[in-house]
Design a protein around this motif. Structure first.
Motif, mmCIF file in Angstrom:
data_model
loop_
_atom_site.group_PDB
_atom_site.id
_atom_site.type_symbol
_atom_site.label_atom_id
_atom_site.label_comp_id
_atom_site.label_asym_id
_atom_site.label_seq_id
_atom_site.Cartn_x
_atom_site.Cartn_y
_atom_site.Cartn_z
ATOM 1 N N THR A 1 34.405 55.417 11.567
ATOM 2 C CA THR A 1 33.644 54.173 11.529
ATOM 3 C C THR A 1 32.154 54.485 11.496
ATOM 4 O OG1 THR A 1 33.397 51.996 12.576
ATOM 5 C CG2 THR A 1 33.458 53.885 14.040
ATOM 6 N N VAL A 2 31.369 53.520 11.003
ATOM 7 C CA VAL A 2 29.926 53.699 10.821
ATOM 8 C C VAL A 2 29.202 52.508 11.442
ATOM 9 C CG1 VAL A 2 28.049 53.930 9.150
ATOM 10 C CG2 VAL A 2 30.253 55.009 8.703
ATOM 11 N N GLY A 3 28.046 52.753 12.016
ATOM 12 C CA GLY A 3 27.197 51.688 12.521
ATOM 13 C C GLY A 3 25.740 52.020 12.260
ATOM 14 N N PHE A 4 24.857 51.065 12.562
ATOM 15 C CA PHE A 4 23.426 51.336 12.379
ATOM 16 C C PHE A 4 22.645 50.834 13.580
ATOM 17 C CE2 PHE A 4 23.611 47.008 10.636
ATOM 18 C CZ PHE A 4 22.483 46.423 11.193
ATOM 19 N N VAL A 5 21.466 51.405 13.755
ATOM 20 C CA VAL A 5 20.543 51.005 14.810
ATOM 21 C C VAL A 5 19.192 50.722 14.171
ATOM 22 C CG1 VAL A 5 19.393 51.674 16.949
ATOM 23 C CG2 VAL A 5 21.734 52.427 16.521
ATOM 24 N N MET A 6 18.612 49.591 14.542
ATOM 25 C CA MET A 6 17.245 49.266 14.130
ATOM 26 C C MET A 6 16.358 49.322 15.357
ATOM 27 S SD MET A 6 16.847 48.549 10.834
ATOM 28 C CE MET A 6 15.327 47.597 10.845
ATOM 29 N N ASP A 7 15.306 50.123 15.303
ATOM 30 C CA ASP A 7 14.307 50.186 16.367
ATOM 31 C C ASP A 7 13.001 49.674 15.778
ATOM 32 O OD1 ASP A 7 12.687 50.684 18.489
ATOM 33 O OD2 ASP A 7 12.827 52.865 18.398
ATOM 34 N N GLY A 8 12.793 48.365 15.882
ATOM 35 C CA GLY A 8 11.643 47.783 15.188
ATOM 36 C C GLY A 8 11.867 47.886 13.697
ATOM 37 N N THR A 9 11.014 48.638 13.019
ATOM 38 C CA THR A 9 11.170 48.833 11.578
ATOM 39 C C THR A 9 11.874 50.141 11.243
ATOM 40 O OG1 THR A 9 8.985 49.880 11.424
ATOM 41 C CG2 THR A 9 9.087 47.489 11.114
ATOM 42 N N PHE A 10 12.277 50.887 12.267
ATOM 43 C CA PHE A 10 12.965 52.157 12.036
ATOM 44 C C PHE A 10 14.465 51.929 11.933
ATOM 45 C CE2 PHE A 10 8.931 53.690 13.432
ATOM 46 C CZ PHE A 10 8.774 54.946 12.853
ATOM 47 N N PHE A 11 15.090 52.698 11.041
ATOM 48 C CA PHE A 11 16.513 52.533 10.720
ATOM 49 C C PHE A 11 17.225 53.862 10.922
ATOM 50 C CE2 PHE A 11 19.784 52.825 7.282
ATOM 51 C CZ PHE A 11 20.650 51.848 7.745
ATOM 52 N N GLN A 12 18.401 53.816 11.537
ATOM 53 C CA GLN A 12 19.159 55.025 11.833
ATOM 54 C C GLN A 12 20.650 54.712 11.736
ATOM 55 O OE1 GLN A 12 18.148 56.763 15.601
ATOM 56 N NE2 GLN A 12 18.977 58.761 15.089
ATOM 57 N N LEU A 13 21.444 55.639 11.213
ATOM 58 C CA LEU A 13 22.890 55.467 11.071
ATOM 59 C C LEU A 13 23.641 56.356 12.046
ATOM 60 C CD1 LEU A 13 23.200 55.343 7.175
ATOM 61 C CD2 LEU A 13 23.787 53.491 8.738
ATOM 62 N N CYS A 14 24.829 55.920 12.443
ATOM 63 C CA CYS A 14 25.686 56.724 13.307
ATOM 64 C C CYS A 14 27.123 56.677 12.785
ATOM 65 C CB CYS A 14 25.619 56.239 14.759
ATOM 66 S SG CYS A 14 25.673 54.448 14.970
ATOM 67 N N GLU B 1 33.724 44.991 11.339
ATOM 68 C CA GLU B 1 33.481 46.052 10.357
ATOM 69 C C GLU B 1 32.260 46.860 10.810
ATOM 70 O OE1 GLU B 1 35.097 47.130 7.478
ATOM 71 O OE2 GLU B 1 36.696 46.012 8.451
ATOM 72 N N PRO B 2 31.315 47.221 9.952
ATOM 73 C CA PRO B 2 30.151 47.968 10.451
ATOM 74 C C PRO B 2 29.426 47.174 11.532
ATOM 75 C CG PRO B 2 30.215 48.030 8.058
ATOM 76 C CD PRO B 2 31.265 47.040 8.497
ATOM 77 N N PHE B 3 29.049 47.852 12.598
ATOM 78 C CA PHE B 3 28.330 47.176 13.669
ATOM 79 C C PHE B 3 26.846 47.532 13.587
ATOM 80 C CE2 PHE B 3 29.596 51.273 15.460
ATOM 81 C CZ PHE B 3 28.410 51.731 16.007
ATOM 82 N N GLY B 4 26.019 46.630 14.095
ATOM 83 C CA GLY B 4 24.587 46.882 14.131
ATOM 84 C C GLY B 4 24.040 46.670 15.530
#
Length: 902
Positions: free
Chosen positions: A401-414, A252-255
């Motif tokens: 489809t939707v996924g997210f990226v975490m860069d340390g404490t930063f959060f971003q959606l794609c 489902e959603p990937f991270g």
């Protein structure tokens, strides 16, 4: 002094010796020069014209070499020998942003191979503020916010959640923390939040996938934190060994988690990429600029190690674009990033390296070797696009489809759908409002209906999307024991991905129920139609179902085919019916109320290009692909000859131009003991004359078979009749080169090293220049397998010569015109009388009567066969359409004029 002319689309210079005029040479490398063949359109008059035309652009760099940029497409280009993958030229026009019909890559491909066309898909990405992203993509508007605000705030105040979050945040600030060391702490944060947002049952669970690949895709990919639904019965705490069985239809959603280096003492959070907005500004929508440079990512070592001294094998070299730095304007400009240099360091002496069969993603340690922030962002951008690609192409049947990226404490959606890639602005979760948006994302992903998450629902009325029950093959959900009604799951990366992913499922379209069987084809791309073809049972009869996300403005395939069949009956051309598909059922879904609909409305308001698409479903009789049965070579020749004839009949009588001649679209049926070639798939076809408004922002055609004219972003003269003839030649050429002797189940066998493989895996520009180079060789090599040896000298060679003669005639005329205009310009600049008149003419529809139906017909109407005495004799094939109507050039739109030649 050495003098060179270099096409701006070619790395191969034309070397002009000091003693002019003389024979020019092509420079192959620093020390090798090859004479330009006399048949080349630049020999010798044309290169002199180029010299005069571009003399003002010459510079000394270095002092002994002078170079000039010539007009597009004159000098053929071959890929540099030092790299297995040709360099991709950036195309800035709307036509450059992906193909309407991506070929299904049925061979083994490395991540680097797939990246060459993923780059095409991500060029037109758009950026949204996170709150706008949530509203448009996840339907988190004011009403939803008000309804769920209390529960989200309670999670933020929860003592246990604060404890696990502070622990994760503290690790992010430690210099000794590694990316892999953050996986479990971040999972704990997500798990703690989900248990409080969904106390009864969590809708999905994220896992630490570690070093395990998701099965059932062409490339071995391993997202850091994939999410699975409870129905799959996997638990990372109690049955981690079962994770080895995870396939893409289960994800489902990937991270993805990153820990990018700090800049200026702090982390920016631009793990994917984002506009360089000044502090306090919140850009609503930013479109990535099209102009980008290339750079070379350091490849993964052949042994899988990540040591800096691991020697990069040539088979794993990756050549990619850097991410541009963008502005905050809707159509922004970028400051070019300097291309990086290849990092090749020798390995330890005596180290034995094992060659891999597939390319893998980089390990975090290898990513750390990417020192430029733009290079790291590009890597992550392509990595996440790869996950989106597999979700759309190897996973569940879905629209987006939707996924997210975490860069340390930063959060971003794609976000990925069939028309656009959308990224959100990164936010720092250390800020209270940002944490609210992070939790809102988890809440929406867990509570939205399947339709709003882009998934074909397993229950419901089927109005927004068809219902699919169950959503995947029951073997994915029933891991042990029981009786199965569906076929086996073959998810190994070396097999067609998910060939039985939906076997045994039931799909309801309107009031009709279809039982799904084996997948026949699934397009492997993000942008495009995303066509899926599957065998079905309908009313106890076998049929083929095609699901395709077509441009909403395109004429439906069913309408075109039915009108063509009616025309054949009306005019007494019953023979044509045998060569057209027969569509039994069709339906259309406009995706109203889904993320695609909201994005389309928003982008229209923002004047950002976005192609509205509809889901069209057609059901037709079962036809046989030419690769799925072993016939006699003369039978294949008859099939190709049938396609040539029905294609022209459609132009003359039904006023339909097919525009997508490809191997997959040439099929046959057997009737009364005879074989009839069929031209299938009218999704990209258009009525003649074409509408003034383009029906799609994408190219029309399948890349390996497209004329190099159409692959050129500067070509603005539409799809001409001759382009389809050239595509038919490429189909026959590739088919006879790629397929050979009989194999199991009475099928043809594909050769292990296809001769024209780069036409499938290369970028559009690579394929275009590769075709130019191949066509303009002195004697282009026609390589056919032993099984198709009859197609060689007496058939394919003649068709090739027609195509070459046409393009050479075009180049000669084009050069003469530019020479005339250059002379006129020179006379005017010096005030010298100019009395010359340009009297030459050129017939563009057939390239001066060289690429015509009549000439193709005369070559293809007979086929060489060997008699019992060993002699070759022509075998006359069945002629259906000997006398075509005169070709009307106006049916194809305005032809090129002299001032717009490319």
């Amino acid at each position: 002094m050495r003098l060179f002319i270099v096409s701006k689309f070619s790395p191969l210079p034309i070397y002009i010796p000091p003693s002019l005029p003389a024979i020019p040479y092509i420079q192959r490398d620093d020390s090798c020069f090859e004479p330009l063949p006399p048949s080349h359109p630049l020999h010798p008059l044309h290169f002199l014209f180029l010299l005069s035309q571009h003399s003002h652009t010459f510079n000394n760099s270095p002092p002994d070499i002078m170079r000039a940029a010539s007009f597009a497409g004159v000098v053929p280009r071959t890929p540099p020998r030092s790299s297995p993958h040709a360099q991709t030229q950036v195309m800035s026009t709307p036509l450059a942003r992906g193909s309407s019909s991506q070929v299904d890559l049925a061979d083994n491909h490395k991540v680097a191979d797939i990246n060459t066309y993923l780059e095409e898909d991500i060029k037109d990405r758009v950026y949204l503020d996170l709150e706008v992203f949530l509203k448009l993509v996840l339907d988190f508007g004011d009403a939803e916010r008000k309804k769920k605000e209390t529960k989200i705030n309670n999670v933020m105040k929860n003592e246990n959640f604060e404890r696990v979050w502070n622990y994760y945040r503290g690790l992010c600030g430690l210099g000794s923390t590694t990316e892999k060391g953050l996986y479990e702490p971040l999972l704990k944060v997500i798990e703690t939040a989900m248990k409080r947002l969904f106390p009864n049952q969590q809708p999905f669970t994220h896992f630490n996938e570690g070093d395990k690949f998701i099965l059932g895709s062409y490339a071995r990919r391993k997202p850091d934190l994939p999410a699975l639904r409870p129905i799959f019965g996997l638990d990372c705490q109690t049955a981690e060994d079962k994770l080895t069985k995870v396939h893409w239809p289960m994800v489902e959603p990937f991270g993805e988690l990153k820990l990018t280096p700090k800049q200026g003492g702090k982390r920016t959070g631009f793990a994917l990429d984002w506009a360089d907005a000044t502090p306090g500004e919140t850009p609503q929508a930013v479109t990535a600029p099209a102009t980008q440079n290339r750079y070379n990512l350091r490849p993964r070592s052949a042994s899988g190690g990540s040591l800096p001294n691991a020697f990069p094998t040539q088979s794993h070299t990756r050549s990619l674009h850097p991410i541009p730095e963008t502005s905050t304007h809707a159509e922004s400009k970028n400051e070019e990033v300097e291309a990086g240099k290849k990092n090749k360091k020798k390995g330890n002496k005596g180290t034995k390296q094992k060659k891999k069969t597939l390319g893998d993603e980089m390990e975090p340690e290898e990513e750390n070797l990417l020192t430029k922030p733009s290079d790291r962002r590009l890597h992550t951008l392509l990595q996440c696009a790869g996950y989106g690609l597999e979700s759309l192409s190897s996973g569940l049947l879905r629209t987006h489809t939707v996924g997210f990226v975490m860069d340390g404490t930063f959060f971003q959606l794609c976000y990925y759908d069939r028309s656009k890639v959308v990224l959100s602005k990164p936010v720092d979760l250390s800020e209270p409002n940002s944490m609210f948006l992070f939790l809102a994302t988890l809440y929406q992903l867990g509570s939205l209906s399947d339709e709003k998450q882009g998934i074909f629902p397993s229950k419901g009325d089927g109005k927004s999307l068809p219902t699919l029950e169950p959503s995947v093959n029951e073997r994915y959900t029933r891991r042990e024991g029981g009786n199965y009604t569906s076929g086996p799951i073959t998810g190994d990366s070396l097999v067609f991905p998910g060939g039985n992913a939906f076997s045994g499922c039931k799909i309801t379209v309107g009031k009709e129920v279809f039982h799904l069987g084996e997948l026949v084809h699934r397009a492997h791309a993000i942008i495009g139609r995303g066509t899926t073809v599957v065998r079905v049972k309908w009313n106890d009869k076998d049929a083929i179902m095609k699901l395709s996300f077509c441009g909403a403005e395109r004429t439906p395939e069913e309408e075109l085919v039915k009108s063509a069949r009616a025309k054949a009956t009306e005019e007494g051309h019953d023979w044509a019916l045998n060569h057209l598909p027969n569509i039994l059922y069709s339906a259309e879904y406009n995706l109203a109320g889904l993320a695609e609909d909201r994005l389309a409305t928003y982008f229209e308001q923002q004047r950002i290009s976005y192609e509205r698409r509809v889901l069209r479903i057609t059901v037709q009789e079962v036809l046989t692909p030419i690769t799925d049965a072993v016939l006699e070579p003369k039978d294949y020749a008859q099939i190709f000859f049938d396609v040539l004839q029905i294609h022209r009949w459609l132009v003359d009588h039904a006023k339909i131009l097919h525009r997508d001649i490809s191997m997959a679209n040439i099929m046959f049926r057997e009737k009364d003991g005879k074989i009839y070639g069929i031209l299938n798939d009218f999704d990209l076809s258009s009525r003649l004359p074409p509408e003034s408004k383009a029906s799609s922002r994408q190219r029309t055609g399948t890349k390996p078979y497209m004329s190099h004219d159409l692959l050129n972003p500067s070509w603005v003269h539409g799809h001409r009749y001759r382009h389809d003839l050239e595509s038919l030649f490429y189909v026959i050429l590739i088919f006879c080169s790629d397929y050979g002797a009989k194999g199991e189940e009475d099928k043809l066998v594909k050769v292990t090293e296809p001769h024209f493989q780069k036409w499938f895996t290369g970028s559009f520009e690579d394929v275009r220049t590769g075709k130019i180079s191949w066509l303009l060789e002195d004697k282009p090599l026609i390589q056919v397998t032993e099984f198709f040896r009859e197609f060689g000298v007496f058939y394919l060679t003649k068709l090739r010569d027609l195509v070459i003669e046409g393009h050479q005639a075009k180049n000669v005329y084009r050069s003469a015109w530019h020479k005339y205009k250059n002379s006129e310009k020179g006379h005017k600049e010096y005030g010298y009388p100019f009395t010359q008149v340009f009297t030459e003419t050129f017939e563009w529809e057939t390239l001066n009567d060289t690429v015509t139906y009549e000439k193709f017909r005369d070559v293809m109407k007979s086929f060489p066969v060997r008699t019992s005495s060993g002699k070759w004799e022509p075998f006359q094939l069945t002629m259906h359409y000997e006398n075509p109507l005169p070709l009307n050039s106006s049916d194809f739109g305005p032809p090129p004029d002299n001032d717009t030649l490319v």
